[in-house]
Scaffold this motif. Structure first.
Motif, mmCIF file in Angstrom:
data_model
loop_
_atom_site.group_PDB
_atom_site.id
_atom_site.type_symbol
_atom_site.label_atom_id
_atom_site.label_comp_id
_atom_site.label_asym_id
_atom_site.label_seq_id
_atom_site.Cartn_x
_atom_site.Cartn_y
_atom_site.Cartn_z
ATOM 1 N N GLU A 61 -6.538 5.888 0.673
ATOM 2 C CA GLU A 61 -6.890 5.582 1.842
ATOM 3 C C GLU A 61 -6.611 3.836 1.950
ATOM 4 O OE1 GLU A 61 -10.203 7.449 3.516
ATOM 5 O OE2 GLU A 61 -9.443 9.427 3.248
ATOM 6 N N ALA A 62 -7.281 3.173 0.864
ATOM 7 C CA ALA A 62 -6.811 1.850 0.985
ATOM 8 C C ALA A 62 -5.739 1.325 0.872
ATOM 9 C CB ALA A 62 -7.702 1.314 -0.296
ATOM 10 N N VAL A 63 -4.645 2.266 0.347
ATOM 11 C CA VAL A 63 -3.247 1.810 0.211
ATOM 12 C C VAL A 63 -2.697 2.094 1.700
ATOM 13 C CG1 VAL A 63 -0.929 2.704 -0.418
ATOM 14 C CG2 VAL A 63 -2.865 2.433 -2.227
ATOM 15 N N GLN A 64 -3.148 3.131 2.475
ATOM 16 C CA GLN A 64 -2.758 3.531 3.733
ATOM 17 C C GLN A 64 -3.175 2.204 4.779
ATOM 18 O OE1 GLN A 64 -0.237 5.113 4.539
ATOM 19 N NE2 GLN A 64 -0.193 5.593 2.371
ATOM 20 N N GLY A 65 -4.391 1.691 4.489
ATOM 21 C CA GLY A 65 -5.083 0.656 5.038
ATOM 22 C C GLY A 65 -4.259 -0.758 4.939
ATOM 23 N N ALA A 66 -4.031 -0.908 3.649
ATOM 24 C CA ALA A 66 -3.021 -2.140 3.215
ATOM 25 C C ALA A 66 -1.834 -1.875 4.108
ATOM 26 C CB ALA A 66 -2.950 -2.398 1.960
ATOM 27 N N ARG A 67 -1.054 -1.015 4.115
ATOM 28 C CA ARG A 67 0.092 -0.650 4.667
ATOM 29 C C ARG A 67 -0.272 -0.928 6.282
ATOM 30 N NH1 ARG A 67 4.552 -1.059 3.905
ATOM 31 N NH2 ARG A 67 5.249 0.676 4.774
ATOM 32 N N ALA A 68 -1.353 -0.238 6.789
ATOM 33 C CA ALA A 68 -1.349 -0.488 8.179
ATOM 34 C C ALA A 68 -1.624 -1.747 8.526
ATOM 35 C CB ALA A 68 -2.807 0.484 8.663
ATOM 36 N N ALA A 69 -2.143 -2.435 7.852
ATOM 37 C CA ALA A 69 -2.390 -4.250 7.956
ATOM 38 C C ALA A 69 -1.078 -4.760 8.003
ATOM 39 C CB ALA A 69 -3.595 -4.634 7.028
ATOM 40 N N GLY A 70 -0.053 -4.305 7.477
ATOM 41 C CA GLY A 70 1.135 -4.939 7.528
ATOM 42 C C GLY A 70 1.705 -5.497 6.051
ATOM 43 N N HIS A 71 1.040 -4.857 4.997
ATOM 44 C CA HIS A 71 1.614 -5.352 3.909
ATOM 45 C C HIS A 71 2.589 -4.442 3.065
ATOM 46 C CE1 HIS A 71 -1.863 -8.436 3.193
ATOM 47 N NE2 HIS A 71 -2.377 -7.362 3.838
ATOM 48 N N SER A 72 3.567 -5.095 2.397
ATOM 49 C CA SER A 72 4.761 -4.312 1.913
ATOM 50 C C SER A 72 4.412 -3.251 0.983
ATOM 51 C CB SER A 72 5.746 -5.462 1.795
ATOM 52 O OG SER A 72 5.366 -6.063 0.576
ATOM 53 N N TRP A 73 5.239 -2.331 0.470
ATOM 54 C CA TRP A 73 5.058 -1.766 -0.611
ATOM 55 C C TRP A 73 5.223 -2.598 -1.756
ATOM 56 C CZ3 TRP A 73 2.748 2.649 -1.074
ATOM 57 C CH2 TRP A 73 2.847 3.562 0.179
ATOM 58 N N ASP A 74 5.937 -3.688 -1.824
ATOM 59 C CA ASP A 74 6.292 -4.678 -2.908
ATOM 60 C C ASP A 74 4.723 -5.071 -3.382
ATOM 61 O OD1 ASP A 74 7.882 -5.826 -4.979
ATOM 62 O OD2 ASP A 74 7.392 -7.898 -3.663
ATOM 63 N N THR A 75 4.178 -5.712 -2.249
ATOM 64 C CA THR A 75 2.823 -6.245 -2.386
ATOM 65 C C THR A 75 1.806 -5.484 -2.951
ATOM 66 O OG1 THR A 75 3.312 -7.944 -0.593
ATOM 67 C CG2 THR A 75 0.835 -7.394 -0.908
ATOM 68 N N VAL A 76 1.837 -4.101 -2.204
ATOM 69 C CA VAL A 76 0.909 -3.166 -2.808
ATOM 70 C C VAL A 76 1.083 -2.523 -4.232
ATOM 71 C CG1 VAL A 76 0.106 -0.651 -2.422
ATOM 72 C CG2 VAL A 76 0.537 -2.051 -0.393
ATOM 73 N N GLY A 77 2.438 -2.720 -4.558
ATOM 74 C CA GLY A 77 2.783 -2.464 -5.990
ATOM 75 C C GLY A 77 2.053 -3.388 -6.907
ATOM 76 N N ARG A 78 2.423 -4.814 -6.349
ATOM 77 C CA ARG A 78 1.928 -5.865 -7.275
ATOM 78 C C ARG A 78 0.252 -5.759 -7.568
ATOM 79 N NH1 ARG A 78 4.045 -10.888 -4.634
ATOM 80 N NH2 ARG A 78 4.846 -9.446 -3.223
ATOM 81 N N VAL A 79 -0.308 -5.547 -6.643
ATOM 82 C CA VAL A 79 -1.847 -5.452 -6.696
ATOM 83 C C VAL A 79 -2.206 -4.113 -7.474
ATOM 84 C CG1 VAL A 79 -4.087 -4.725 -5.359
ATOM 85 C CG2 VAL A 79 -2.227 -6.260 -4.335
ATOM 86 N N LEU A 80 -1.546 -3.226 -7.384
ATOM 87 C CA LEU A 80 -1.793 -1.945 -8.207
ATOM 88 C C LEU A 80 -1.266 -2.086 -9.635
ATOM 89 C CD1 LEU A 80 -1.280 1.159 -5.535
ATOM 90 C CD2 LEU A 80 -3.430 -0.160 -6.488
ATOM 91 N N GLY A 81 -0.255 -2.998 -9.826
ATOM 92 C CA GLY A 81 0.201 -3.094 -11.291
ATOM 93 C C GLY A 81 1.438 -2.053 -11.437
ATOM 94 N N VAL A 82 2.009 -1.851 -10.527
ATOM 95 C CA VAL A 82 3.113 -0.936 -10.485
ATOM 96 C C VAL A 82 4.362 -1.595 -9.792
ATOM 97 C CG1 VAL A 82 1.870 0.917 -10.961
ATOM 98 C CG2 VAL A 82 2.552 0.805 -8.579
ATOM 99 N N SER A 83 5.342 -0.686 -9.727
ATOM 100 C CA SER A 83 6.490 -1.143 -8.934
ATOM 101 C C SER A 83 6.290 -0.770 -7.566
ATOM 102 C CB SER A 83 7.993 -0.615 -9.601
ATOM 103 O OG SER A 83 7.829 0.802 -9.312
ATOM 104 N N ARG A 84 7.237 -1.250 -6.885
ATOM 105 C CA ARG A 84 7.191 -0.897 -5.218
ATOM 106 C C ARG A 84 7.661 0.456 -5.279
ATOM 107 N NH1 ARG A 84 11.404 0.218 -1.927
ATOM 108 N NH2 ARG A 84 12.755 -0.709 -3.760
#
Length: 197
Positions: A61-84
């Protein structure tokens, strides 16, 4: 995204300690039983499993929240330590499967429903305010959408960070109706607007 850490080491320690305290402290007498009862370790295992499942749900749900806030999959991946691609593959399928939190309306006399789509964490409340003024109230939600149902009177909607039991009871005492179980970090409420006068 800059190279500065999003959380400081002390914040990371507090999160870890809070999770461990919740797992050990929620089941009645668990921590004390570990001194003398082998069965206590099975209860600890079960409590840890539930904690891990809840942490996994919060992460989705936090990932979906970050996406809903406009963050890219690339940024989400970097925070999680994985690829986009890895982040997108892992979290897109689960979000699509989650779907609406309300059963679909069926039958000829079922209330009229519609989807408010393309929503973000920053515009969803304005969309719900507008829909509520027109007599629509929220019945379900998911990543980037809310499902609303028609009624004969206006509604108001509110969201707040997941409330404690006392806050939840206060909201219900004020006439707010919870919608679904919440979408981390938010809990959604609705209530009919009573005519002035």
């Amino acid at each position: 995204m800059n190279d500065e850490p999003l959380l400081h080491p002390a914040e990371i320690d507090r999160i870890r300690e809070a999770i461990a305290a919740a797992v050990l402290g929620s089941p009645e007498g668990l921590a004390d039983s570990l001194e003398h009862d082998a069965h206590g370790y099975l209860r600890l295992l079960d409590a840890s499993r539930i904690g891990a499942e809840e942490a996994s749900r919060l992460l989705r749900e936090a990932v979906q929240g970050a996406r809903a806030a406009g963050h890219s999959w690339d940024t989400v991946g970097r925070v999680l330590g994985v690829s986009r691609q890895a982040a997108q593959q892992r979290f897109t399928a689960k979000a699509a499967a989650a779907g609406s939190s309300a059963p679909p309306a069926q039958g000829p006399d079922a209330p009229k429903r519609r989807i408010l789509g393309g929503l973000t964490a920053f515009n969803e409340m304005a969309a719900l305010d507008e829909a509520g003024r027109d007599g629509w109230h929220m019945v379900g939600y998911g990543p980037f959408f809310h499902e609303v149902e028609a009624s004969g009177h206006p509604w108001e909607h509110c969201r707040m960070t997941l409330p404690s039991g006392a806050r939840h009871r206060r909201m219900e005492a004020e006439g707010w109706i919870p919608v679904g179980a919440g979408w981390f970090p938010w809990r959604y409420y609705k209530r009919p607007v009573t005519p002035a006068g």
